[in-house]
Design an enzyme around this catalytic site. Structure first.
Site, mmCIF file in Angstrom:
data_model
loop_
_atom_site.group_PDB
_atom_site.id
_atom_site.type_symbol
_atom_site.label_atom_id
_atom_site.label_comp_id
_atom_site.label_asym_id
_atom_site.label_seq_id
_atom_site.Cartn_x
_atom_site.Cartn_y
_atom_site.Cartn_z
ATOM 1 N N ARG A 186 6.605 20.688 37.264
ATOM 2 C CA ARG A 186 7.525 19.506 37.156
ATOM 3 C C ARG A 186 8.711 19.887 35.992
ATOM 4 N NH1 ARG A 186 4.900 18.845 40.536
ATOM 5 N NH2 ARG A 186 3.214 17.223 40.670
ATOM 6 N N SER A 235 2.909 8.983 38.888
ATOM 7 C CA SER A 235 2.166 9.714 37.736
ATOM 8 C C SER A 235 3.203 9.514 36.655
ATOM 9 C CB SER A 235 1.726 10.968 37.880
ATOM 10 O OG SER A 235 0.505 10.927 38.690
ATOM 11 N N GLU A 273 6.111 12.331 32.669
ATOM 12 C CA GLU A 273 6.799 13.265 33.769
ATOM 13 C C GLU A 273 7.966 12.369 34.279
ATOM 14 O OE1 GLU A 273 4.251 14.325 37.063
ATOM 15 O OE2 GLU A 273 5.618 13.704 38.494
HETATM 16 C C1 FAD Z 1 3.787 6.113 44.474
HETATM 17 C C2 FAD Z 1 4.259 7.310 44.187
HETATM 18 C C3 FAD Z 1 3.859 8.524 44.147
HETATM 19 C C4 FAD Z 1 4.434 9.446 43.941
HETATM 20 N N1 FAD Z 1 3.772 10.747 43.939
HETATM 21 C C5 FAD Z 1 4.226 11.963 43.655
HETATM 22 C C6 FAD Z 1 3.654 13.180 43.469
HETATM 23 O O1 FAD Z 1 2.533 13.445 44.298
HETATM 24 N N2 FAD Z 1 4.148 14.353 43.176
HETATM 25 C C7 FAD Z 1 5.265 14.214 42.415
HETATM 26 O O2 FAD Z 1 5.881 15.324 42.208
HETATM 27 N N3 FAD Z 1 5.926 12.915 42.324
HETATM 28 C C8 FAD Z 1 5.535 11.926 42.687
HETATM 29 N N4 FAD Z 1 6.181 10.731 42.574
HETATM 30 C C9 FAD Z 1 7.311 10.602 41.454
HETATM 31 C C10 FAD Z 1 8.608 10.910 42.324
HETATM 32 O O3 FAD Z 1 8.563 10.282 43.811
HETATM 33 C C11 FAD Z 1 9.131 12.121 42.420
HETATM 34 O O4 FAD Z 1 9.579 12.780 41.333
HETATM 35 C C12 FAD Z 1 10.439 12.388 43.202
HETATM 36 O O5 FAD Z 1 10.737 13.723 43.567
HETATM 37 C C13 FAD Z 1 11.562 11.768 42.720
HETATM 38 O O6 FAD Z 1 12.908 11.496 43.550
HETATM 39 P P1 FAD Z 1 13.583 10.315 43.630
HETATM 40 O O7 FAD Z 1 14.937 10.777 44.529
HETATM 41 O O8 FAD Z 1 13.190 9.240 43.479
HETATM 42 O O9 FAD Z 1 14.454 11.001 41.985
HETATM 43 P P2 FAD Z 1 15.041 9.694 40.968
HETATM 44 O O10 FAD Z 1 13.774 8.959 40.468
HETATM 45 O O11 FAD Z 1 16.154 9.011 41.285
HETATM 46 O O12 FAD Z 1 15.577 10.895 39.966
HETATM 47 C C14 FAD Z 1 14.285 11.826 39.182
HETATM 48 C C15 FAD Z 1 15.213 12.435 38.358
HETATM 49 O O13 FAD Z 1 15.657 13.530 39.278
HETATM 50 C C16 FAD Z 1 17.169 13.589 39.083
HETATM 51 N N5 FAD Z 1 17.850 13.670 40.151
HETATM 52 C C17 FAD Z 1 17.900 12.820 41.370
HETATM 53 N N6 FAD Z 1 18.609 13.372 42.278
HETATM 54 C C18 FAD Z 1 19.186 14.363 41.726
HETATM 55 C C19 FAD Z 1 20.086 15.608 42.373
HETATM 56 N N7 FAD Z 1 20.468 15.172 43.601
HETATM 57 N N8 FAD Z 1 20.327 16.418 41.730
HETATM 58 C C20 FAD Z 1 20.169 16.746 40.403
HETATM 59 N N9 FAD Z 1 19.124 15.658 39.845
HETATM 60 C C21 FAD Z 1 18.652 14.608 40.486
HETATM 61 C C22 FAD Z 1 17.458 12.365 38.312
HETATM 62 O O14 FAD Z 1 18.664 12.570 37.685
HETATM 63 C C23 FAD Z 1 16.256 11.907 37.459
HETATM 64 O O15 FAD Z 1 16.429 12.653 36.486
HETATM 65 C C24 FAD Z 1 5.557 9.567 42.850
HETATM 66 C C25 FAD Z 1 6.149 8.502 42.975
HETATM 67 C C26 FAD Z 1 5.660 7.153 43.476
HETATM 68 C C27 FAD Z 1 6.502 5.990 43.068
#
Ligand code: FAD
Length: 313
Positions: free
Chosen positions: A175, A234, A304
């Site tokens: 992460r 998480s 996280e």
């Molecule tokens: C039900 C559920 C289950 C989940 N399970 C997991 C899991 O198993 N494993 C896991 O790792 N995570 C999990 N997550 C967390 C999340 O889905 C991940 O971290 C996911 O990768 C975040 O993507 P996002 O597009 O929603 O990012 P956002 O929430 O929109 O952004 C998260 C961070 O990434 C940055 N970011 C977003 N896009 C970019 C880009 N294009 N360039 C640079 N920075 C960027 C943002 O600025 C922010 O700091 C889960 C979440 C939920 C709700």
């Protein structure tokens, strides 16, 4: 929500004071000062190039790992999902490889890979974010992480210029992802960069088997995670050799409520919005977990989830 009064050189929409509640899976939090939805990558370049050098940009995907404090975020949020949406398989020229833009949902990558007879992308099926968010977080589960599959990435810098970067340009861990200094050498100021696309490699194999693994993985998630309630996955990183959920449960905080936020009764490393949670409720609960686990188990849990913006005055 107002559209921008001037007629700008970009095609996408700029919204003022856009509530981030509807763009974050927690369904809580404050507003972004400005919110830009580009039409496509070229439009994003035009927009970024027009911004003042010191303008604060914050790129988001599906907001599934994000909390914007109730006082709002004094920045322009760039929304990628639905805008940077290209996905191409390389085909015979590079079997197993695909080029995916940052706004594509991670589960779509998993499904597309399986449909085209590729294995190894299944873990992405349960991560409800974008490829850009997954790259920024090094998202993963069940023993796989997205950076295990990165061949190259394309980034955009604060001047709107695109860069091709190799995995070796990044420090990547659990992460954690950071652009390394050598990539920024040449007398340049270290510029912020955001992901706009990635070339990913999976293993040519049995697509049907991959499809079955996706179904199994989703069934396990439905059984173990509070997916009916708004959450952000998480909340805490697992400390070395242990699980945050186990520690939270061991100190008796499972089910703990602050305002409209609760530590999930189904999975103690999830905080759910009971319906009326503010970002402060969620952040206060995070702080309570950290203080209690530190006092009783001697371990400092690190979030996280990304928490940005200002508290309400
Ligand atoms: C039900 C559920 C289950 C989940 N399970 C997991 C899991 O198993 N494993 C896991 O790792 N995570 C999990 N997550 C967390 C999340 O889905 C991940 O971290 C996911 O990768 C975040 O993507 P996002 O597009 O929603 O990012 P956002 O929430 O929109 O952004 C998260 C961070 O990434 C940055 N970011 C977003 N896009 C970019 C880009 N294009 N360039 C640079 N920075 C960027 C943002 O600025 C922010 O700091 C889960 C979440 C939920 C709700």
């Amino acid at each position: 929500m107002n559209t921008h009064p001037l007629s700008p050189p970009w095609r996408g929409a700029v919204l003022e004071h856009e509530s981030m509640r509807k763009h974050c899976s927690w369904r809580a939090g404050g507003a972004a000062r400005r919110y830009f939805v580009p039409a496509d990558l070229a439009d994003l370049q035009t927009f970024v190039a027009q911004q003042e050098p010191a303008a604060a940009l914050y790129v988001t995907g599906l907001g599934s790992n994000l909390l914007v404090r109730d006082g709002g975020l004094a920045a322009t949020v760039v929304h990628t999902h639905g805008a940077l949406s290209g996905l191409q398989l390389a085909g015979a020229s590079a079997p197993g490889e695909m080029t995916v833009e940052a706004g594509v949902a991670a589960p779509k990558v998993a499904r597309t890979a399986a449909r085209h007879g590729l294995e190894g992308a299944e873990f992405l099926a349960g991560i409800p974010g974008t490829v850009g968010g997954a790259l920024a977080m090094n998202a993963g589960c069940y023993g796989s992480e997205i950076w295990d599959h990165v061949v190259a990435v394309t980034t955009i810098d604060a001047a709107g210029i695109l860069h091709q970067r190799a995995p070796a340009d990044y420090e990547v861990a659990y992460r954690h992802v950071r652009l390394c200094a050598p990539a920024l050498a040449g007398g340049l100021q270290p510029l912020a960069e955001w992901f706009v696309a990635a070339r990913l490699r999976f293993t040519p194999g049995d697509g049907e088997r991959a499809g079955l693994r996706i179904r199994d993985l989703l069934a396990r998630r439905i059984a173990s995670q509070p997916l009916q309630q708004p959450n952000a996955g998480s909340v805490f990183r697992n400390p070395p050799g242990d699980h945050a959920a186990r520690l939270i449960e061991a100190v008796g905080l499972k089910g703990q409520i602050r305002g409209g936020a609760q530590i999930s009764l189904r999975h103690a490393n999830f905080i759910v919005n009971l319906g009326s949670a503010t970002a402060a409720d969620i952040e206060d609960l995070i702080a309570e977990v950290q203080a209690t686990v530190a006092a009783r188990a001697g371990i400092r849990l690190e979030p996280e989830v990304r928490i940005v913006g200002d508290r309400l005055q």
